[in-house]
Design a protein around this motif. Structure first.
Motif, PDB file in Angstrom:
ATOM      1  N   ILE A 270      -0.786   3.547  10.644  1.00 26.65           N
ATOM      2  CA  ILE A 270       0.033   4.247   9.649  1.00 26.65           C
ATOM      3  C   ILE A 270       0.463   3.285   8.547  1.00 26.65           C
ATOM      4  N   GLN A 271       0.922   2.102   8.940  1.00 28.77           N
ATOM      5  CA  GLN A 271       1.339   1.108   7.952  1.00 28.77           C
ATOM      6  C   GLN A 271       0.157   0.687   7.075  1.00 28.77           C
ATOM      7  N   HIS A 272      -0.998   0.537   7.702  1.00 30.61           N
ATOM      8  CA  HIS A 272      -2.209   0.189   6.955  1.00 30.61           C
ATOM      9  C   HIS A 272      -2.525   1.277   5.930  1.00 30.61           C
ATOM     10  N   ASN A 273      -2.482   2.537   6.364  1.00 28.01           N
ATOM     11  CA  ASN A 273      -2.789   3.645   5.462  1.00 28.01           C
ATOM     12  C   ASN A 273      -1.777   3.739   4.324  1.00 28.01           C
ATOM     13  N   GLU A 274      -0.508   3.499   4.640  1.00 26.91           N
ATOM     14  CA  GLU A 274       0.507   3.528   3.591  1.00 26.91           C
ATOM     15  C   GLU A 274       0.248   2.446   2.551  1.00 26.91           C
ATOM     16  N   THR A 275      -0.155   1.272   3.038  1.00 29.51           N
ATOM     17  CA  THR A 275      -0.457   0.168   2.129  1.00 29.51           C
ATOM     18  C   THR A 275      -1.624   0.517   1.215  1.00 29.51           C
ATOM     19  N   VAL A 276      -2.676   1.069   1.812  1.00 31.91           N
ATOM     20  CA  VAL A 276      -3.847   1.455   1.016  1.00 31.91           C
ATOM     21  C   VAL A 276      -3.489   2.555   0.025  1.00 31.91           C
ATOM     22  N   ASP A 277      -2.694   3.534   0.468  1.00 32.36           N
ATOM     23  CA  ASP A 277      -2.295   4.626  -0.420  1.00 32.36           C
ATOM     24  C   ASP A 277      -1.481   4.107  -1.604  1.00 32.36           C
ATOM     25  N   LEU A 278      -0.543   3.203  -1.339  1.00 29.09           N
ATOM     26  CA  LEU A 278       0.255   2.635  -2.429  1.00 29.09           C
ATOM     27  C   LEU A 278      -0.633   1.890  -3.420  1.00 29.09           C
ATOM     28  N   PHE A 279      -1.560   1.104  -2.890  1.00 29.55           N
ATOM     29  CA  PHE A 279      -2.457   0.359  -3.772  1.00 29.55           C
ATOM     30  C   PHE A 279      -3.288   1.316  -4.620  1.00 29.55           C
ATOM     31  N   ASN A 280      -3.815   2.368  -3.986  1.00 30.71           N
ATOM     32  CA  ASN A 280      -4.634   3.329  -4.730  1.00 30.71           C
ATOM     33  C   ASN A 280      -3.817   4.100  -5.763  1.00 30.71           C
ATOM     34  N   GLN A 281      -2.562   4.395  -5.447  1.00 33.81           N
ATOM     35  CA  GLN A 281      -1.688   5.035  -6.434  1.00 33.81           C
ATOM     36  C   GLN A 281      -1.463   4.110  -7.629  1.00 33.81           C
TER      37      GLN A 281
END
Length: 391
Positions: A270-281
């Motif tokens: 979940i933390q990994h996905n949140e990090t990737v999502d923030l970067f992509n945003q």
């Protein structure tokens, strides 16, 4: 910049549980299981539609669910040798209804799904039991359902029958239907103490040593408040709370530690996905800003022709700045330690955002100066700005 992606897989344990042998006297007089047309038993929707149509009260509905499962799904003895399996929840439900075979996870998932479709508040619980044939704790799954404001426990797996000499014998067992929490905890201990539904939950050590009390008085656990908080929390917060409560145990047996480690892995995903999502945003905001900045540059090269209102002209640059500032804000939230692959892309994007911000601010200043300059002197500003940018 290419979009980074991450996939989160559900990991559902395949619990290898042998039902405890009980004397024949412990079986209540079998109730009649509902006879549902075969075409309707291929899906949860079909079974739930039948139950909602033929049963009125929550008690009648949950009894019909329990009895139908016990009478129509057999314990999958052969699957025991396969070890833990990876399942997506809906796929497991579909498989259980199609094959009419399941381990405890399949029974519990179908029971929980049917409760949801028939309007009965419920939870799927994972924990462990200690079969009489061994002293080794084994993972297991069962359910909780709320009836008349009270929480009761249901084990449709053990309610379906028992293993005898390696063979599953189907026999509806009402002993594990609508069990009060204080009685269920004698044989079934949830990994998360929240699902004991008790004001003074047992520890792992107390359960395994058959000691129901501690030398010191326990603090009262207001589980109803905790249940309300759990229900209102996000999946991420629910997971964090479960991990926190499990980690609070002084002694954690191997069966619970394995589950705890799996939950920690899910939390890391979940933390990994949140990090990737923030970067992509941040990438998206940056790209929007670049597009807007390019539009402004083309318009500027045309010497602001055709003429736009002052407010629209100012907005062309301020919107660029806003996009770059949003990208910068998002990048500050990115924790690259959750994904080391982002270290270099993060550094590069930060640099690009800072450069773009400087350009956008410069164009904002130009527009402000342009609008303050008399009309006849404005054309010269473009020439001066071009020289300044070359330098």
């Amino acid at each position: 910049m290419a979009r980074l992606a991450s996939v989160f897989f559900f990991f559902l344990l395949c619990f290898q549980v042998f039902a405890q042998k009980t004397s024949r006297d412990s079986y209540a007089v079998p109730s009649v299981a509902p006879v549902i047309p075969a075409a309707q038993t291929k899906s949860v929707d079909g079974i739930a539609h039948f139950i909602n149509r033929h049963y009125k009260t929550p008690q009648e509905k949950v009894q019909a669910i329990y009895q139908w499962l016990a009478a129509n799904v057999v314990y999958d003895v052969q699957a025991l040798s396969l070890g833990p399996q990876y399942y997506e929840r809906q796929a497991l439900i579909t498989q259980t209804l199609a094959t009419r075979k399941a381990l405890c996870q399949g029974y519990a998932e179908v029971f929980h799904a049917l409760c949801a479709q028939t309007g009965i508040p419920s939870y799927l619980i994972t924990g462990f039991v200690v079969p009489r044939s061994t002293s080794t704790p084994r993972s297991h799954a069962w359910c909780a359902a709320q009836l008349d404001g009270q929480w009761y426990l249901f084990d449709p797996t053990w309610g379906a029958g028992q293993l005898e000499n390696g063979t599953f014998v189907s026999r509806i067992n009402q002993r594990y239907y609508m069990v009060p929490p204080a009685r269920m905890v004698q044989t079934h201990l949830p990994f998360d103490p929240l699902w004991q539904f008790l004001p003074q939950p047992l520890t792992y050590e107390e359960f395994l040593s058959s000691k129901a009390t501690s030398p010191r008085p326990k603090r009262t656990f207001v589980f109803l408040d905790s249940l309300a908080a759990y229900a209102a929390a996000s999946p991420k917060a629910q997971l964090a709370g479960t991990i926190r409560r499990m980690e609070a145990h002084k002694m954690i047996p191997a069966v619970a530690l394995e589950q705890l480690n799996d939950l920690r892995k899910n939390q890391a995903v979940i933390q990994h996905n949140e990090t990737v999502d923030l970067f992509n945003q941040a990438v998206t905001s940056f790209n929007h800003g670049i597009d807007q900045l390019n539009q402004f540059t083309r318009y500027k090269n045309q010497r602001f022709y055709p003429v736009k209102p002052e407010t629209e002209l100012r907005k062309m640059t301020t919107s660029c700045t806003a996009q770059f500032q949003e990208a910068k804000r998002l990048l500050q939230l990115v924790k690259s330690r959750n994904n080391t692959q982002l270290l270099l892309p993060l550094e590069n994007l930060n640099s690009q955002v800072e450069n773009a911000l400087m350009q956008a601010k410069s164009q904002e200043m130009f527009v402000t100066r342009y609008l303050k300059t008399p009309l006849k002197q404005r054309p010269a500003l473009f020439y001066k700005q071009a020289l300044a940018e070359k330098e």
